[in-house]
Motif scaffolding. Structure first.
Motif, PDB file in Angstrom:
ATOM      1  N   MET A 184     -64.747  20.715 -16.983  1.00 15.17           N
ATOM      2  CA  MET A 184     -63.703  21.975 -17.395  1.00 15.17           C
ATOM      3  C   MET A 184     -63.083  21.727 -18.823  1.00 15.17           C
ATOM      4  SD  MET A 184     -60.536  23.898 -15.463  1.00 15.17           S
ATOM      5  CE  MET A 184     -61.579  24.616 -14.252  1.00 15.17           C
ATOM      6  N   ALA A 185     -62.971  20.462 -19.114  1.00 12.76           N
ATOM      7  CA  ALA A 185     -61.991  20.252 -20.378  1.00 12.76           C
ATOM      8  C   ALA A 185     -63.108  20.905 -21.463  1.00 12.76           C
ATOM      9  CB  ALA A 185     -61.773  18.623 -20.596  1.00 12.76           C
ATOM     10  N   TYR A 186     -64.406  20.654 -21.224  1.00 14.67           N
ATOM     11  CA  TYR A 186     -65.243  20.969 -22.359  1.00 14.67           C
ATOM     12  C   TYR A 186     -65.800  22.610 -22.267  1.00 14.67           C
ATOM     13  CZ  TYR A 186     -65.829  15.974 -23.604  1.00 14.67           C
ATOM     14  OH  TYR A 186     -65.485  14.954 -24.079  1.00 14.67           O
TER      15      TYR A 186
ATOM     16  N   ARG B  92     -48.124  15.959 -19.514  1.00 18.94           N
ATOM     17  CA  ARG B  92     -46.965  15.817 -18.680  1.00 18.94           C
ATOM     18  C   ARG B  92     -46.886  16.931 -17.627  1.00 18.94           C
ATOM     19  NH1 ARG B  92     -41.618  18.793 -18.649  1.00 18.94           N
ATOM     20  NH2 ARG B  92     -40.074  17.283 -17.921  1.00 18.94           N
ATOM     21  N   THR B  93     -47.301  18.293 -17.704  1.00 17.88           N
ATOM     22  CA  THR B  93     -47.611  19.188 -16.704  1.00 17.88           C
ATOM     23  C   THR B  93     -48.590  18.463 -15.667  1.00 17.88           C
ATOM     24  OG1 THR B  93     -47.111  20.966 -18.179  1.00 17.88           O
ATOM     25  CG2 THR B  93     -48.521  21.444 -16.191  1.00 17.88           C
ATOM     26  N   HIS B  94     -49.749  17.964 -16.202  1.00 24.77           N
ATOM     27  CA  HIS B  94     -50.763  17.679 -15.383  1.00 24.77           C
ATOM     28  C   HIS B  94     -50.292  16.292 -14.366  1.00 24.77           C
ATOM     29  CE1 HIS B  94     -54.219  19.069 -18.178  1.00 24.77           C
ATOM     30  NE2 HIS B  94     -53.528  19.770 -17.594  1.00 24.77           N
ATOM     31  N   VAL B  95     -49.482  15.295 -15.244  1.00 23.21           N
ATOM     32  CA  VAL B  95     -48.931  14.268 -13.912  1.00 23.21           C
ATOM     33  C   VAL B  95     -48.091  14.731 -12.948  1.00 23.21           C
ATOM     34  CG1 VAL B  95     -47.569  12.231 -14.325  1.00 23.21           C
ATOM     35  CG2 VAL B  95     -49.489  12.710 -16.172  1.00 23.21           C
TER      36      VAL B  95
ATOM     37  N   PHE C 242     -57.550  14.918 -12.233  1.00 20.96           N
ATOM     38  CA  PHE C 242     -57.354  13.715 -13.010  1.00 20.96           C
ATOM     39  C   PHE C 242     -58.858  13.549 -13.629  1.00 20.96           C
ATOM     40  CE2 PHE C 242     -55.148  11.499  -9.010  1.00 20.96           C
ATOM     41  CZ  PHE C 242     -53.922  11.562  -9.829  1.00 20.96           C
ATOM     42  N   GLY C 243     -59.688  14.299 -13.328  1.00 22.35           N
ATOM     43  CA  GLY C 243     -61.043  14.494 -14.314  1.00 22.35           C
ATOM     44  C   GLY C 243     -60.661  15.217 -15.489  1.00 22.35           C
ATOM     45  N   LEU C 244     -60.167  16.473 -15.181  1.00 23.92           N
ATOM     46  CA  LEU C 244     -59.459  17.096 -16.324  1.00 23.92           C
ATOM     47  C   LEU C 244     -58.852  16.383 -17.279  1.00 23.92           C
ATOM     48  CD1 LEU C 244     -59.320  20.149 -17.755  1.00 23.92           C
ATOM     49  CD2 LEU C 244     -57.355  20.336 -16.142  1.00 23.92           C
ATOM     50  N   MET C 245     -57.796  15.654 -17.056  1.00 24.20           N
ATOM     51  CA  MET C 245     -57.205  14.734 -17.769  1.00 24.20           C
ATOM     52  C   MET C 245     -58.072  13.766 -18.474  1.00 24.20           C
ATOM     53  SD  MET C 245     -54.178  14.015 -15.127  1.00 24.20           S
ATOM     54  CE  MET C 245     -53.228  12.669 -15.992  1.00 24.20           C
ATOM     55  N   CYS C 246     -58.883  13.198 -17.937  1.00 27.36           N
ATOM     56  CA  CYS C 246     -59.889  12.308 -18.599  1.00 27.36           C
ATOM     57  C   CYS C 246     -60.672  12.986 -19.529  1.00 27.36           C
ATOM     58  CB  CYS C 246     -60.861  11.550 -17.728  1.00 27.36           C
ATOM     59  SG  CYS C 246     -59.979  10.073 -16.733  1.00 27.36           S
ATOM     60  N   GLY C 247     -61.283  14.399 -19.326  1.00 25.27           N
ATOM     61  CA  GLY C 247     -62.083  15.070 -20.090  1.00 25.27           C
ATOM     62  C   GLY C 247     -61.296  15.413 -21.378  1.00 25.27           C
ATOM     63  N   GLU C 248     -60.005  15.752 -21.167  1.00 25.44           N
ATOM     64  CA  GLU C 248     -59.234  16.187 -22.342  1.00 25.44           C
ATOM     65  C   GLU C 248     -58.885  14.828 -23.300  1.00 25.44           C
ATOM     66  OE1 GLU C 248     -58.231  19.072 -23.132  1.00 25.44           O
ATOM     67  OE2 GLU C 248     -58.113  20.136 -21.682  1.00 25.44           O
ATOM     68  N   MET C 249     -58.729  13.769 -22.542  1.00 25.94           N
ATOM     69  CA  MET C 249     -58.714  12.444 -23.421  1.00 25.94           C
ATOM     70  C   MET C 249     -60.062  12.404 -24.347  1.00 25.94           C
ATOM     71  SD  MET C 249     -59.671   9.062 -23.553  1.00 25.94           S
ATOM     72  CE  MET C 249     -60.128   8.600 -21.693  1.00 25.94           C
ATOM     73  N   LEU C 250     -61.149  12.494 -23.553  1.00 28.05           N
ATOM     74  CA  LEU C 250     -62.552  12.062 -24.154  1.00 28.05           C
ATOM     75  C   LEU C 250     -62.762  13.038 -25.308  1.00 28.05           C
ATOM     76  CD1 LEU C 250     -64.381  11.358 -21.002  1.00 28.05           C
ATOM     77  CD2 LEU C 250     -64.143   9.771 -22.740  1.00 28.05           C
ATOM     78  N   ARG C 251     -62.397  14.463 -25.198  1.00 22.59           N
ATOM     79  CA  ARG C 251     -62.723  15.313 -26.278  1.00 22.59           C
ATOM     80  C   ARG C 251     -61.613  15.283 -27.430  1.00 22.59           C
ATOM     81  NH1 ARG C 251     -59.984  19.726 -26.928  1.00 22.59           N
ATOM     82  NH2 ARG C 251     -58.438  20.523 -25.387  1.00 22.59           N
ATOM     83  N   SER C 252     -60.740  14.308 -27.425  1.00 18.31           N
ATOM     84  CA  SER C 252     -59.497  14.364 -28.347  1.00 18.31           C
ATOM     85  C   SER C 252     -60.018  13.485 -29.625  1.00 18.31           C
ATOM     86  CB  SER C 252     -58.336  13.503 -27.758  1.00 18.31           C
ATOM     87  OG  SER C 252     -58.768  12.346 -27.586  1.00 18.31           O
ATOM     88  N   GLY C 253     -59.203  13.408 -30.582  1.00 22.54           N
ATOM     89  CA  GLY C 253     -59.688  12.832 -31.876  1.00 22.54           C
ATOM     90  C   GLY C 253     -59.644  11.290 -31.883  1.00 22.54           C
TER      91      GLY C 253
ATOM     92  N   TRP D 272     -55.916  24.118 -16.760  1.00 19.68           N
ATOM     93  CA  TRP D 272     -56.464  23.794 -18.052  1.00 19.68           C
ATOM     94  C   TRP D 272     -55.720  24.398 -19.203  1.00 19.68           C
ATOM     95  CZ3 TRP D 272     -58.287  27.536 -21.715  1.00 19.68           C
ATOM     96  CH2 TRP D 272     -58.968  27.257 -22.773  1.00 19.68           C
ATOM     97  N   GLY D 273     -55.781  23.790 -20.257  1.00 21.83           N
ATOM     98  CA  GLY D 273     -54.983  23.739 -21.509  1.00 21.83           C
ATOM     99  C   GLY D 273     -53.383  23.358 -21.636  1.00 21.83           C
ATOM    100  N   ARG D 274     -52.930  22.830 -20.196  1.00 19.46           N
ATOM    101  CA  ARG D 274     -51.577  22.438 -20.175  1.00 19.46           C
ATOM    102  C   ARG D 274     -51.165  21.183 -20.697  1.00 19.46           C
ATOM    103  NH1 ARG D 274     -49.264  27.521 -18.993  1.00 19.46           N
ATOM    104  NH2 ARG D 274     -50.503  28.727 -17.343  1.00 19.46           N
ATOM    105  N   SER D 275     -50.191  20.656 -20.751  1.00 20.64           N
ATOM    106  CA  SER D 275     -49.998  19.240 -21.378  1.00 20.64           C
ATOM    107  C   SER D 275     -49.973  18.118 -20.326  1.00 20.64           C
ATOM    108  CB  SER D 275     -48.296  19.245 -21.617  1.00 20.64           C
ATOM    109  OG  SER D 275     -47.566  19.403 -20.613  1.00 20.64           O
TER     110      SER D 275
END
Length: 418
Positions: A99-101, A169-172, A266-277, A164-167
């Motif tokens: 979903m992150a992608y 902090r919101t995810h945690v 948790f998967g979404l959080m990892c996906g957001e991290m993987l597509r980060s800079g 999706w698209g939240r911070s």
């Protein structure tokens, strides 16, 4: 998984012919390989290793090797974890990573938030309906059950999109609220538990099974004697059924989609991290640390009385299984995306990019395919290496047929997506 068994990436159901396969640079190839690894395990039915192990254990019941194989390739009875128990959490986790992608791509293509939310709701409905359709295969009437992995993903998917698209902090905070709420729901249910000495045959729990599997488990987490079971006896009897719903033989519950939503998150959080800079090496390190943290947190909760039970997706299980998912993805990420050793993963990519297709084949055609082998090659075709190895030969032959279909689809750029 109910029995484990699903995928998945999503887009409205269609069979599409794509011109070139999306370049590797635009995809997280390690995620495709991870999806392929899990789908190969399912399509090949664990290569028949559980049934093969049972055959050998009939003659040598004390064989440590075959006991270990059996433990890894069938679901544990209640508390604990083996490889086969990680199939469904992997699906859930990969849905979040994808979903992150996928929705970022849609956003860049100009899709509005309301359009994307409508797509997420539609995808959820289709996945839930497909899950019910597949588990009803070969049954006389529709099996109105919400425990199948596809159905569970479908129930949670629209809620995952809202995150999706939240911070971070919101995810945690949301993950903590989901797992804490589930803990409270089970822990404070007033009528939980059974008499372990007597069992509860009326809900499919024999005395011997209870003594072997529930002796050290608190009543709140007993099989078919918890809040999830109470909800299902009301919820699943709302629809017309040939016979009233009394209990699920595996102990699975519909409300599992709530804690498994945390797994997807948790998967979404990892996906957001993987597509980060962040640098690839930094991403790998963070995945490993997340994996170790999940294993540690789940284990500690287990020591505190919240057992690792996949069948009711306890909070400790959500954390512990996510830890393994992070470590598996980290290993594949290091090999495929970081080190660029990709050629070996081609058999997995063929399946990973057509996960819906091979999952559906496995659910509907496994028995028919095996029977067709026997029709043309004889009833003993799978006993070529002896009766003990027959399950392994059969599972491998049937799985190879499904893989070849996916290979044919891959070569023609045909991908079945939801």
């Amino acid at each position: 998984m109910s029995t484990a068994t699903s995928p998945l990436e999503a887009r409205p159901v269609s069979v599409v012919t794509l011109s070139p396969t999306p370049p590797a640079a635009t995809r997280l190839q390690s995620l495709d390989a991870y999806r392929g690894l899990i789908m190969v395990a399912l399509a090949f039915n664990g290569f028949g290793l559980a049934a093969t192990a049972r055959n050998y254990l009939k003659a040598t019941p004390d064989s440590g090797f075959w006991q270990a194989v059996l433990h890894q390739f069938e679901h544990v009875e209640w508390a604990g974890c083996g490889f086969w128990d990680l199939i469904q959490p992997s699906f859930m986790f990969m849905v979040g990573v994808s979903m992150a992608y996928s929705y970022l791509k849609r956003q860049r293509e100009g899709h509005s938030w309301s359009r994307m939310f409508g797509h997420a709701v539609t995808r959820g409905i289709i996945l839930a309906a497909l899950g019910i359709f597949l588990i009803s295969n070969s049954r006389r009437t529709t099996e109105w059950s919400l425990m199948n992995v596809l159905t569970q993903i479908g129930l949670g998917y629209p809620f995952l999109f809202l995150l999706w698209g939240r911070s971070l902090r919101t995810h945690v905070i949301t993950a903590v609220a989901l797992l804490g709420g589930v803990w409270a729901l089970y822990s404070f249910f007033p009528h939980a538990g059974i008499d372990v000495a007597k069992g509860a045959p009326n809900v499919g729990v024999s005395a011997s099974w209870a003594q072997a599997n529930l002796a050290d488990v608190k009543p709140a987490w007993h099989k078919n004697a918890n809040v999830g079971h109470a909800i299902d006896t009301g919820l699943l009897n709302v629809v017309t059924r040939p016979e009233p719903f009394v209990f699920n033989s595996g102990g699975y519950q519909s409300i599992n989609f709530i804690p498994s939503l945390a797994t997807m998150l948790f998967g979404l959080m990892c996906g957001e991290m993987l597509r980060s800079g962040r640098t690839p090496r930094r991403k790998f390190v963070l995945l490993v640390l997340a994996g170790i943290g999940g294993l540690a947190a789940g284990t500690v909760l287990g020591w505190m009385g919240v057992p690792l039970v996949k069948r009711i997706w306890t909070p400790s299980w959500a954390l512990y299984s996510t830890g393994w998912c992070c470590l598996i993805l980290a290993a594949l990420y290091a090999i495929i995306d970081l080190r660029q050793w990709r050629a070996w993963s081609f058999p997995l990519l063929v399946v990973g990019m057509n996960s819906i297709a091979i999952y559906s084949m496995g659910m509907m055609l496994r028995g028919w395919t095996a029977k067709t082998f026997q029709t043309h090659l004889g009833d003993d075709v799978f006993k070529v290496f002896g009766a003990n190895q027959a399950p392994m030969v059969q599972a491998t032959a049937v799985g190879l047929v499904f893989w070849l279909v996916c290979w044919w689809m891959y070569r023609r750029k045909i991908f079945l997506r939801i």
